[in-house]
Design a protein around this motif. Structure first.
Motif, PDB file in Angstrom:
ATOM      1  N   LYS A 126       0.859  -1.183   0.000  1.00  0.00           N
ATOM      2  CA  LYS A 126       0.000   0.000   0.000  1.00  0.00           C
ATOM      3  C   LYS A 126       0.893   1.229   0.000  1.00  0.00           C
ATOM      4  CE  LYS A 126      -4.255   1.596   2.127  1.00  0.00           C
ATOM      5  NZ  LYS A 126      -4.129   2.828   2.915  1.00  0.00           N
ATOM      6  N   PHE A 127       0.567   2.190  -0.856  1.00  0.00           N
ATOM      7  CA  PHE A 127       1.352   3.421  -0.940  1.00  0.00           C
ATOM      8  C   PHE A 127       0.523   4.592  -0.411  1.00  0.00           C
ATOM      9  CE2 PHE A 127       3.158   0.604  -4.119  1.00  0.00           C
ATOM     10  CZ  PHE A 127       4.525   0.762  -3.922  1.00  0.00           C
ATOM     11  N   ASP A 128       0.816   5.015   0.801  1.00  0.00           N
ATOM     12  CA  ASP A 128       0.076   6.130   1.398  1.00  0.00           C
ATOM     13  C   ASP A 128       0.760   7.470   1.143  1.00  0.00           C
ATOM     14  OD1 ASP A 128      -2.121   4.763   2.516  1.00  0.00           O
ATOM     15  OD2 ASP A 128      -0.856   4.033   4.145  1.00  0.00           O
ATOM     16  N   GLU A 129       2.070   7.467   1.244  1.00  0.00           N
ATOM     17  CA  GLU A 129       2.829   8.719   1.138  1.00  0.00           C
ATOM     18  C   GLU A 129       3.133   9.045  -0.318  1.00  0.00           C
ATOM     19  OE1 GLU A 129       4.054  10.822   3.637  1.00  0.00           O
ATOM     20  OE2 GLU A 129       2.608   9.669   4.841  1.00  0.00           O
ATOM     21  N   PRO A 130       2.704  10.238  -0.778  1.00  0.00           N
ATOM     22  CA  PRO A 130       3.081  10.628  -2.138  1.00  0.00           C
ATOM     23  C   PRO A 130       4.601  10.776  -2.247  1.00  0.00           C
ATOM     24  CG  PRO A 130       1.391  12.095  -1.235  1.00  0.00           C
ATOM     25  CD  PRO A 130       1.885  11.254  -0.112  1.00  0.00           C
ATOM     26  N   GLY A 131       5.081  10.548  -3.436  1.00  0.00           N
ATOM     27  CA  GLY A 131       6.526  10.676  -3.636  1.00  0.00           C
ATOM     28  C   GLY A 131       6.976   9.800  -4.771  1.00  0.00           C
ATOM     29  N   LYS A 132       8.274   9.869  -5.031  1.00  0.00           N
ATOM     30  CA  LYS A 132       8.859   9.045  -6.070  1.00  0.00           C
ATOM     31  C   LYS A 132       9.660   7.942  -5.375  1.00  0.00           C
ATOM     32  CE  LYS A 132      10.099  10.091 -10.697  1.00  0.00           C
ATOM     33  NZ  LYS A 132      10.496  11.093 -11.650  1.00  0.00           N
ATOM     34  N   TYR A 133       9.220   6.714  -5.554  1.00  0.00           N
ATOM     35  CA  TYR A 133       9.883   5.581  -4.904  1.00  0.00           C
ATOM     36  C   TYR A 133      10.843   4.934  -5.896  1.00  0.00           C
ATOM     37  CZ  TYR A 133       6.314   5.926  -1.278  1.00  0.00           C
ATOM     38  OH  TYR A 133       5.508   6.364  -0.269  1.00  0.00           O
ATOM     39  N   LEU A 134      12.050   4.745  -5.433  1.00  0.00           N
ATOM     40  CA  LEU A 134      13.058   4.117  -6.270  1.00  0.00           C
ATOM     41  C   LEU A 134      12.917   2.598  -6.178  1.00  0.00           C
ATOM     42  CD1 LEU A 134      15.552   4.766  -8.011  1.00  0.00           C
ATOM     43  CD2 LEU A 134      16.917   4.617  -5.911  1.00  0.00           C
ATOM     44  N   VAL A 135      12.875   1.948  -7.339  1.00  0.00           N
ATOM     45  CA  VAL A 135      12.829   0.486  -7.390  1.00  0.00           C
ATOM     46  C   VAL A 135      14.184  -0.011  -7.865  1.00  0.00           C
ATOM     47  CG1 VAL A 135      11.689  -1.528  -8.392  1.00  0.00           C
ATOM     48  CG2 VAL A 135      10.370   0.545  -7.930  1.00  0.00           C
ATOM     49  N   LEU A 136      14.769  -0.899  -7.082  1.00  0.00           N
ATOM     50  CA  LEU A 136      16.128  -1.346  -7.385  1.00  0.00           C
ATOM     51  C   LEU A 136      16.196  -2.849  -7.536  1.00  0.00           C
ATOM     52  CD1 LEU A 136      17.963   0.639  -4.597  1.00  0.00           C
ATOM     53  CD2 LEU A 136      18.198   1.027  -7.058  1.00  0.00           C
ATOM     54  N   CYS A 137      17.123  -3.289  -8.383  1.00  0.00           N
ATOM     55  CA  CYS A 137      17.472  -4.705  -8.417  1.00  0.00           C
ATOM     56  C   CYS A 137      18.590  -4.883  -7.401  1.00  0.00           C
ATOM     57  CB  CYS A 137      17.956  -5.112  -9.803  1.00  0.00           C
ATOM     58  SG  CYS A 137      18.561  -6.807  -9.861  1.00  0.00           S
ATOM     59  N   ASN A 138      18.377  -5.758  -6.442  1.00  0.00           N
ATOM     60  CA  ASN A 138      19.419  -5.924  -5.424  1.00  0.00           C
ATOM     61  C   ASN A 138      20.062  -7.305  -5.446  1.00  0.00           C
ATOM     62  OD1 ASN A 138      17.401  -7.406  -4.413  1.00  0.00           O
ATOM     63  ND2 ASN A 138      16.967  -6.129  -2.644  1.00  0.00           N
ATOM     64  N   GLU A 139      19.907  -7.988  -6.574  1.00  0.00           N
ATOM     65  CA  GLU A 139      20.633  -9.255  -6.748  1.00  0.00           C
ATOM     66  C   GLU A 139      21.588  -9.042  -7.912  1.00  0.00           C
ATOM     67  OE1 GLU A 139      20.381 -12.159  -5.079  1.00  0.00           O
ATOM     68  OE2 GLU A 139      18.790 -11.432  -3.749  1.00  0.00           O
ATOM     69  N   TYR A 140      22.849  -9.361  -7.708  1.00  0.00           N
ATOM     70  CA  TYR A 140      23.809  -9.148  -8.797  1.00  0.00           C
ATOM     71  C   TYR A 140      23.394  -9.976 -10.012  1.00  0.00           C
ATOM     72  CZ  TYR A 140      27.855  -8.651 -11.629  1.00  0.00           C
ATOM     73  OH  TYR A 140      28.661  -8.357 -12.694  1.00  0.00           O
ATOM     74  N   CYS A 141      23.182  -9.294 -11.155  1.00  0.00           N
ATOM     75  CA  CYS A 141      22.659 -10.013 -12.313  1.00  0.00           C
ATOM     76  C   CYS A 141      23.512  -9.820 -13.570  1.00  0.00           C
ATOM     77  CB  CYS A 141      21.212  -9.603 -12.571  1.00  0.00           C
ATOM     78  SG  CYS A 141      20.959  -7.833 -12.708  1.00  0.00           S
ATOM     79  N   GLY A 142      24.661  -9.186 -13.436  1.00  0.00           N
ATOM     80  CA  GLY A 142      25.535  -9.056 -14.587  1.00  0.00           C
ATOM     81  C   GLY A 142      26.098  -7.653 -14.698  1.00  0.00           C
ATOM     82  N   ALA A 143      26.686  -7.372 -15.870  1.00  0.00           N
ATOM     83  CA  ALA A 143      27.437  -6.132 -16.060  1.00  0.00           C
ATOM     84  C   ALA A 143      26.603  -4.876 -15.839  1.00  0.00           C
ATOM     85  CB  ALA A 143      28.038  -6.098 -17.459  1.00  0.00           C
ATOM     86  N   GLY A 144      25.308  -4.926 -16.151  1.00  0.00           N
ATOM     87  CA  GLY A 144      24.473  -3.733 -16.028  1.00  0.00           C
ATOM     88  C   GLY A 144      23.672  -3.684 -14.740  1.00  0.00           C
ATOM     89  N   HIS A 145      24.010  -4.551 -13.797  1.00  0.00           N
ATOM     90  CA  HIS A 145      23.233  -4.655 -12.555  1.00  0.00           C
ATOM     91  C   HIS A 145      23.013  -3.304 -11.872  1.00  0.00           C
ATOM     92  CE1 HIS A 145      22.111  -5.682  -8.486  1.00  0.00           C
ATOM     93  NE2 HIS A 145      23.234  -5.158  -8.045  1.00  0.00           N
ATOM     94  N   GLN A 146      24.079  -2.499 -11.797  1.00  0.00           N
ATOM     95  CA  GLN A 146      23.961  -1.252 -11.017  1.00  0.00           C
ATOM     96  C   GLN A 146      23.092  -0.203 -11.688  1.00  0.00           C
ATOM     97  OE1 GLN A 146      26.715  -2.405 -12.302  1.00  0.00           O
ATOM     98  NE2 GLN A 146      27.665  -0.830 -13.549  1.00  0.00           N
ATOM     99  N   VAL A 147      22.767  -0.368 -12.982  1.00  0.00           N
ATOM    100  CA  VAL A 147      21.870   0.589 -13.628  1.00  0.00           C
ATOM    101  C   VAL A 147      20.431   0.057 -13.695  1.00  0.00           C
ATOM    102  CG1 VAL A 147      23.717   1.594 -15.014  1.00  0.00           C
ATOM    103  CG2 VAL A 147      22.317  -0.230 -15.990  1.00  0.00           C
ATOM    104  N   MET A 148      20.193  -1.116 -13.145  1.00  0.00           N
ATOM    105  CA  MET A 148      18.853  -1.691 -13.211  1.00  0.00           C
ATOM    106  C   MET A 148      17.976  -1.083 -12.123  1.00  0.00           C
ATOM    107  SD  MET A 148      17.739  -5.659 -13.514  1.00  0.00           S
ATOM    108  CE  MET A 148      16.035  -6.177 -13.299  1.00  0.00           C
ATOM    109  N   SER A 149      17.221  -0.079 -12.502  1.00  0.00           N
ATOM    110  CA  SER A 149      16.322   0.567 -11.545  1.00  0.00           C
ATOM    111  C   SER A 149      15.169   1.224 -12.296  1.00  0.00           C
ATOM    112  CB  SER A 149      17.075   1.616 -10.724  1.00  0.00           C
ATOM    113  OG  SER A 149      17.401   2.718 -11.535  1.00  0.00           O
ATOM    114  N   THR A 150      14.123   1.535 -11.570  1.00  0.00           N
ATOM    115  CA  THR A 150      13.003   2.274 -12.129  1.00  0.00           C
ATOM    116  C   THR A 150      12.341   3.030 -10.985  1.00  0.00           C
ATOM    117  OG1 THR A 150      11.015   2.105 -13.510  1.00  0.00           O
ATOM    118  CG2 THR A 150      11.402   0.313 -11.973  1.00  0.00           C
TER     119      THR A 150
END
Ligand code: CUA
Length: 155
Positions: A126-150
């Motif tokens: 449930k999202f009560d607080e307005p705002g921009k929530y960062l979604v991250l991949c936190n399992e190492y998945c390869g060379a581009g892992h650190q840019v995997m976000s939305t």
């Protein structure tokens, strides 16, 4: 070689305890269905694009303040990206991976899950607080892992 009586007693006790715990855990998992729910639903990771609901990833309103998000994770992106919901919404996420193990963490919430190929992961938040929530991949998945976000925007 002779074992001390003490040693035999403790060995028997510890073995008995291990067996007892295994029986209790097994009973809870299988008879009482208290095992982790996320591994129950399987999918062929080669056929994610053809398999409902992942053939149509996206966000759908399913109730007054309720949304369903069907999302695939792949190197190195989330599909759909950058979703938006009104404040006060309950969002049901249905997730799977198209390739390797990824993570699904929503910063500022308790959501933090592994998304594995072959498995369907379901999370409700449930999202009560307005705002921009960062979604991250936190399992190492390869060379581009650190840019995997939305992001998830709540307004
Ligand atoms: Cu996907 Cu790290």
């Amino acid at each position: 070689m002779n074992m001390h009586l003490d040693e035999k007693i403790w060995l028997t006790l510890s073995f008995g305890m291990i067996m007892a715990f295994m029986v209790i855990t097994g009973y809870q998992t299988f008879a009482l269905e208290m095992g982790p729910p996320s591994n129950n639903e399987l999918i062929d990771p080669q056929k994610v694009d053809e398999t409902a609901p992942f053939n149509e990833p996206g966000i759908k309103q399913i109730g007054e303040n309720e949304y369903e998000v069907v999302m695939t994770l792949q190197v190195f992106s989330f599909n759909p990206m950058d979703i938006e919901v009104p404040a006060g919404s309950t969002v049901h996420f249905t997730l799977t991976s198209k390739d390797v193990v990824h993570g699904f963490e929503i910063a500022g919430t308790n959501v933090n899950a592994m998304v594995m190929p072959g498995h369907i992961q379901k999370i409700t938040q449930k999202f009560d607080e307005p705002g921009k929530y960062l979604v991250l991949c936190n399992e190492y998945c390869g060379a581009g892992h650190q840019v995997m976000s939305t992001t998830i925007t709540v307004k």
